[in-house]
Design a protein around this motif. Sequence first.
Motif, PDB file in Angstrom:
ATOM      1  N   SER A 134       0.814  -1.220   0.000  1.00 34.14           N
ATOM      2  CA  SER A 134       0.000   0.000   0.000  1.00 34.14           C
ATOM      3  C   SER A 134       0.847   1.268   0.000  1.00 34.14           C
ATOM      4  O   SER A 134       0.411   2.311  -0.469  1.00 34.14           O
ATOM      5  N   ASP A 135       2.078   1.170   0.547  1.00 30.18           N
ATOM      6  CA  ASP A 135       2.932   2.374   0.566  1.00 30.18           C
ATOM      7  C   ASP A 135       4.013   2.323  -0.517  1.00 30.18           C
ATOM      8  O   ASP A 135       4.993   3.058  -0.464  1.00 30.18           O
ATOM      9  N   ASP A 136       3.838   1.441  -1.504  1.00 31.49           N
ATOM     10  CA  ASP A 136       4.825   1.331  -2.590  1.00 31.49           C
ATOM     11  C   ASP A 136       4.635   2.490  -3.569  1.00 31.49           C
ATOM     12  O   ASP A 136       3.540   2.680  -4.104  1.00 31.49           O
ATOM     13  N   PRO A 137       5.701   3.265  -3.819  1.00 31.82           N
ATOM     14  CA  PRO A 137       5.561   4.425  -4.716  1.00 31.82           C
ATOM     15  C   PRO A 137       5.147   4.047  -6.135  1.00 31.82           C
ATOM     16  O   PRO A 137       4.612   4.862  -6.878  1.00 31.82           O
ATOM     17  N   ARG A 138       5.367   2.773  -6.510  1.00 27.40           N
ATOM     18  CA  ARG A 138       5.004   2.350  -7.863  1.00 27.40           C
ATOM     19  C   ARG A 138       3.492   2.357  -8.080  1.00 27.40           C
ATOM     20  O   ARG A 138       3.022   2.330  -9.214  1.00 27.40           O
ATOM     21  N   ASN A 139       2.730   2.397  -6.975  1.00 30.37           N
ATOM     22  CA  ASN A 139       1.270   2.494  -7.107  1.00 30.37           C
ATOM     23  C   ASN A 139       0.857   3.776  -7.836  1.00 30.37           C
ATOM     24  O   ASN A 139      -0.248   3.861  -8.367  1.00 30.37           O
ATOM     25  N   HIS A 140       1.726   4.774  -7.791  1.00 28.44           N
ATOM     26  CA  HIS A 140       1.339   6.102  -8.293  1.00 28.44           C
ATOM     27  C   HIS A 140       2.015   6.473  -9.618  1.00 28.44           C
ATOM     28  O   HIS A 140       1.920   7.609 -10.063  1.00 28.44           O
ATOM     29  N   LEU A 141       2.689   5.496 -10.249  1.00 31.64           N
ATOM     30  CA  LEU A 141       3.352   5.786 -11.522  1.00 31.64           C
ATOM     31  C   LEU A 141       2.355   6.135 -12.628  1.00 31.64           C
ATOM     32  O   LEU A 141       2.711   6.800 -13.597  1.00 31.64           O
ATOM     33  N   TYR A 142       1.113   5.696 -12.453  1.00 30.11           N
ATOM     34  CA  TYR A 142       0.099   6.020 -13.473  1.00 30.11           C
ATOM     35  C   TYR A 142      -0.048   7.531 -13.642  1.00 30.11           C
ATOM     36  O   TYR A 142      -0.400   8.025 -14.719  1.00 30.11           O
ATOM     37  N   LYS A 143       0.234   8.295 -12.553  1.00 30.50           N
ATOM     38  CA  LYS A 143       0.090   9.759 -12.632  1.00 30.50           C
ATOM     39  C   LYS A 143       1.022  10.340 -13.699  1.00 30.50           C
ATOM     40  O   LYS A 143       0.671  11.284 -14.399  1.00 30.50           O
ATOM     41  N   TYR A 144       2.236   9.757 -13.796  1.00 22.06           N
ATOM     42  CA  TYR A 144       3.187  10.265 -14.792  1.00 22.06           C
ATOM     43  C   TYR A 144       2.764   9.842 -16.193  1.00 22.06           C
ATOM     44  O   TYR A 144       2.949  10.583 -17.160  1.00 22.06           O
ATOM     45  N   TYR A 145       2.190   8.656 -16.296  1.00 21.93           N
ATOM     46  CA  TYR A 145       1.652   8.194 -17.581  1.00 21.93           C
ATOM     47  C   TYR A 145       0.616   9.214 -18.075  1.00 21.93           C
ATOM     48  O   TYR A 145       0.625   9.616 -19.248  1.00 21.93           O
ATOM     49  N   VAL A 146      -0.254   9.652 -17.162  1.00 21.87           N
ATOM     50  CA  VAL A 146      -1.299  10.622 -17.512  1.00 21.87           C
ATOM     51  C   VAL A 146      -0.679  11.955 -17.954  1.00 21.87           C
ATOM     52  O   VAL A 146      -1.189  12.617 -18.866  1.00 21.87           O
ATOM     53  N   GLU A 147       0.441  12.325 -17.337  1.00 19.20           N
ATOM     54  CA  GLU A 147       1.120  13.570 -17.736  1.00 19.20           C
ATOM     55  C   GLU A 147       1.574  13.504 -19.197  1.00 19.20           C
ATOM     56  O   GLU A 147       1.557  14.499 -19.914  1.00 19.20           O
ATOM     57  N   PHE A 148       1.981  12.312 -19.635  1.00 19.10           N
ATOM     58  CA  PHE A 148       2.363  12.153 -21.049  1.00 19.10           C
ATOM     59  C   PHE A 148       1.147  12.297 -21.958  1.00 19.10           C
ATOM     60  O   PHE A 148       1.255  12.836 -23.063  1.00 19.10           O
TER      61      PHE A 148
END
Length: 411
Positions: free
Chosen positions: A136-150
């Motif tokens: 639950s605290d793994d930063p990889r959970n939030h990598l989708y946010k950068y995908y959305v930035e692209f």
Amino acid sequence: MKTKLKYIDLFAGAGGLSEGFIRAGFDPIAHVEMNKDACDTLKTRTAFHYLKENNSIEVYHNYLKGIISREELWSKIPTELINSVSNTEISAETLPFLFEKIDKQVGKSQVDVVIGGPPCQAYSVAGRARDPNGMSDDPRNHLYKYYVEFLKRYNPKMFVFENVPGILSANNGGYLDLIFKAVREAGYELDKKVLNAKNFGVLQDRKRVIIIGWRKDLNLKYPNFEEKDPQYAILKDLFSDLPKLQNGEGAWGISHYTSKTTPYLEKSGIRNGIEFTTQHIARRNNDNDLEIYKIAVNQWVNEKRRLNYAHLPERLIKHNNTTSFTNRFQVVNHDGVSHTVVAHICADGHYYIHPDVKQNRSITVREAARIQSFPDDYFFEKSRTTAFKQIGNAVPVLMAEGIANKIKELI
């Protein structure tokens, strides 16, 4: 000549998804990947495609044969093509650098598609089971946010986001809700399906969540994929032309085929015109494991029964844990499709035992690559361990090609 559709590949790995898109007639603008060995594999494959298009494929074959070095190979292609592969972790800190670099590569082109799947360990059921906090605290959970930035930056017509089925249940579906919300706010509509690689002609039972999105101003939808079970078998159709090996045998360099190609190898593009392949090299195993392999193969081939570790003779049991992971030794299905190839294959081969008891070993790098439908001239850089990891993490090429063809039709 019609201009090819262009794409950017994020979290590109060794390029399985990208290879499928290239085969479907797309043109890569950029690949972004944090693992250096996978990036080197991408650069080598970029060299292959450039040399093939420019009638100089012999140069690439000379690299596979060990006649020229990797540096010599890369020096034969334009610098901007080598530089189109970015060995960079995607994060808040690196986004400005990546955007600046990719902007130059995009130039006046339109980015038609963004593809890729963030690392899946944070979403996988196995990863969550091993982690005391369930990842639950793994930063990889939030990598989708950068995908959305692209998506916001390059405004592609469509995107493909690939991940493990565990993403559906991660945080009780909360991460998936966040992804859908962020993508819709960025101006896209999207849908998800669990697709199985075996329905795309891959000889592997591999389920993946494929999220496909399209710009809201375009009248598009999620493609319709047919479900066709493969009519081929691993031993007869996929492995039969490769040299037979014992454990510890094989070559990192060239291996010559021992028989003619098969209809499946032709149809899938795995055997693709040259008279040899590479990286058909098997791990060395100890006598204890080899004895277990024999028992496992005989049980599976003769009785269609999987080995239970706890039921082995006591002298062969070396792990204290005999209640969980009792399927830690598993034979690749000889007369159908394989079970899922995962990155753990880089640690040991016990879960991928070759089904021919006379060979008595785990599968080679090339056999694993074939199960993932990589063509035989695809070369995975650095070492056997890193090659296995790259293969286990990849999207099967035929599955990627099937998805790419449907996207192309829609666009």
